[in-house]
Write an enzyme that holds these catalytic residues in place. Structure first.
Site, short mmCIF file in Angstrom:
data_model
loop_
_atom_site.label_atom_id
_atom_site.label_comp_id
_atom_site.label_asym_id
_atom_site.label_seq_id
_atom_site.Cartn_x
_atom_site.Cartn_y
_atom_site.Cartn_z
N CYS A 183 -3.84 1.01 5.27
CA CYS A 183 -4.11 1.28 6.33
C CYS A 183 -5.35 2.72 5.56
O CYS A 183 -5.31 3.01 4.69
CB CYS A 183 -2.84 2.33 6.74
SG CYS A 183 -3.24 3.73 7.25
N GLU A 184 -6.10 2.32 6.62
CA GLU A 184 -7.49 3.10 6.22
C GLU A 184 -7.48 4.95 6.05
O GLU A 184 -8.14 5.58 5.99
CB GLU A 184 -8.33 2.36 6.52
CG GLU A 184 -9.04 2.98 8.62
CD GLU A 184 -9.84 2.39 8.51
OE1 GLU A 184 -10.40 1.07 8.10
OE2 GLU A 184 -10.45 2.46 10.52
N HIS A 185 -6.20 5.13 7.05
CA HIS A 185 -5.89 6.52 7.93
C HIS A 185 -5.71 7.40 6.40
O HIS A 185 -5.69 8.66 5.65
CB HIS A 185 -5.25 6.43 9.30
CG HIS A 185 -5.91 5.36 10.36
ND1 HIS A 185 -5.70 5.53 11.27
CD2 HIS A 185 -7.25 6.01 9.93
CE1 HIS A 185 -6.14 4.43 11.87
NE2 HIS A 185 -7.95 4.96 11.64
N HIS A 186 -4.86 5.95 5.66
CA HIS A 186 -3.40 7.26 4.88
C HIS A 186 -3.65 6.22 3.40
O HIS A 186 -3.01 6.77 2.27
CB HIS A 186 -2.29 7.20 5.72
CG HIS A 186 -1.42 7.65 6.54
ND1 HIS A 186 -1.89 6.87 8.15
CD2 HIS A 186 -1.64 9.07 7.12
CE1 HIS A 186 -1.49 8.22 8.91
NE2 HIS A 186 -1.62 8.95 8.40
N GLN A 197 -4.68 -3.06 11.23
CA GLN A 197 -4.53 -3.90 12.01
C GLN A 197 -4.84 -4.25 13.34
O GLN A 197 -5.75 -5.68 13.13
CB GLN A 197 -1.96 -3.98 12.25
CG GLN A 197 -1.79 -4.83 11.92
CD GLN A 197 -0.51 -4.80 12.64
OE1 GLN A 197 -0.10 -4.48 11.86
NE2 GLN A 197 -0.47 -6.43 13.64
N HIS A 233 4.58 -0.93 8.60
CA HIS A 233 3.21 0.18 7.89
C HIS A 233 4.13 1.41 7.36
O HIS A 233 4.81 2.28 7.67
CB HIS A 233 2.27 0.68 9.05
CG HIS A 233 1.75 0.32 9.78
ND1 HIS A 233 0.33 -0.11 10.07
CD2 HIS A 233 2.15 -1.19 10.68
CE1 HIS A 233 -0.64 -0.70 9.96
NE2 HIS A 233 0.88 -1.79 10.81
N CYS A 240 2.99 4.58 6.18
CA CYS A 240 2.73 5.38 6.90
C CYS A 240 3.73 5.58 7.65
O CYS A 240 3.83 7.35 7.73
CB CYS A 240 1.11 5.55 6.75
SG CYS A 240 0.97 3.93 8.65
ZN ZN Z 1 -1.45 5.07 8.23
#
Ligand code: ZN
Length: 194
Positions: A76-79, A117, A145, A147
């Site tokens: 996941c590119e956010h976390h 995703q 996920h 995260c």
């Molecule tokens: Zn994430």
């Protein structure tokens, strides 16, 4: 090419940031291990779906092809936390098909990058559309996920499902219905399609 030196420095800083002693035995090799691991899990940065989808074979009649349960692991590119699950891809050929393993390779190309995703699902159908030029293509991804499941709302076992379609699968609900039926997921066919 992955810059291993930068990754090592960053991991060391990260460990210092959480108050760890980067000199203790268990952590001494960690920056090095992560740098080598990232080379592998972000290998898609230097890979290209065109290479995998360009070798095609002629077919006499165009019958639907579905490859289901392609396992993937992504970040996941956010976390920068893993999300993982299965991809299912179907297409209706337009005179040409591609080796079945190439669809799995295409999933890998997009999974092995910092990713979300929704975006990954779209990239897969667009790559198949662009390079194989079928009459249509549809993909569904189901993933957990971490995260979401090990922090934040903490809902272990929850799955995120995304679908995307192009060509006949986007234009004709009957093809979509067939896709879900072949997957045994008729109940999920009422969601929004990208
Ligand atoms: Zn994430």
């Amino acid at each position: 090419m992955v810059d291993q030196t930068k990754i090592k420095e960053a991991v060391k800083l990260l460990l210092e940031g959480i108050g760890e002693d980067t000199g203790r035995e268990g952590l001494r090799e960690t920056p090095d291990r992560i740098a080598r691991m990232y080379e592998e899990i972000f290998a898609g940065m230097e890979d290209d779906a065109a290479g995998h989808l360009s070798k095609t074979f002629a077919v006499e009649s165009n019958e639907i092809v579905l490859v289901k349960d392609i396992t993937f692991y992504s970040m996941c590119e956010h976390h920068l936390m893993p999300f993982y699950g299965k991809a299912h891809i179907a297409y209706l050929p337009n005179g040409r098909v591609v080796g079945l393993s190439k669809l799995a390779r295409t999933v890998e190309v997009y999974a092995r990058r910092p990713q979300i995703q929704e975006q990954m699902t779209i990239q897969i159908v667009e790559a198949v559309m662009e390079h194989l030029k079928p009459q249509g293509v549809m993909a569904m991804l189901e993933a957990e996920h971490t995260c979401m499941t090990m922090r934040g709302v903490e809902k272990p076992g929850s799955r995120t499902i995304t679908v995307a379609s192009r060509g006949c699968f986007q234009e004709d609900p009957q093809w979509q219905a067939l896709f879900f039926r072949m997957l045994g997921k008729e109940n999920e066919s009422n969601q929004d399609l990208t």
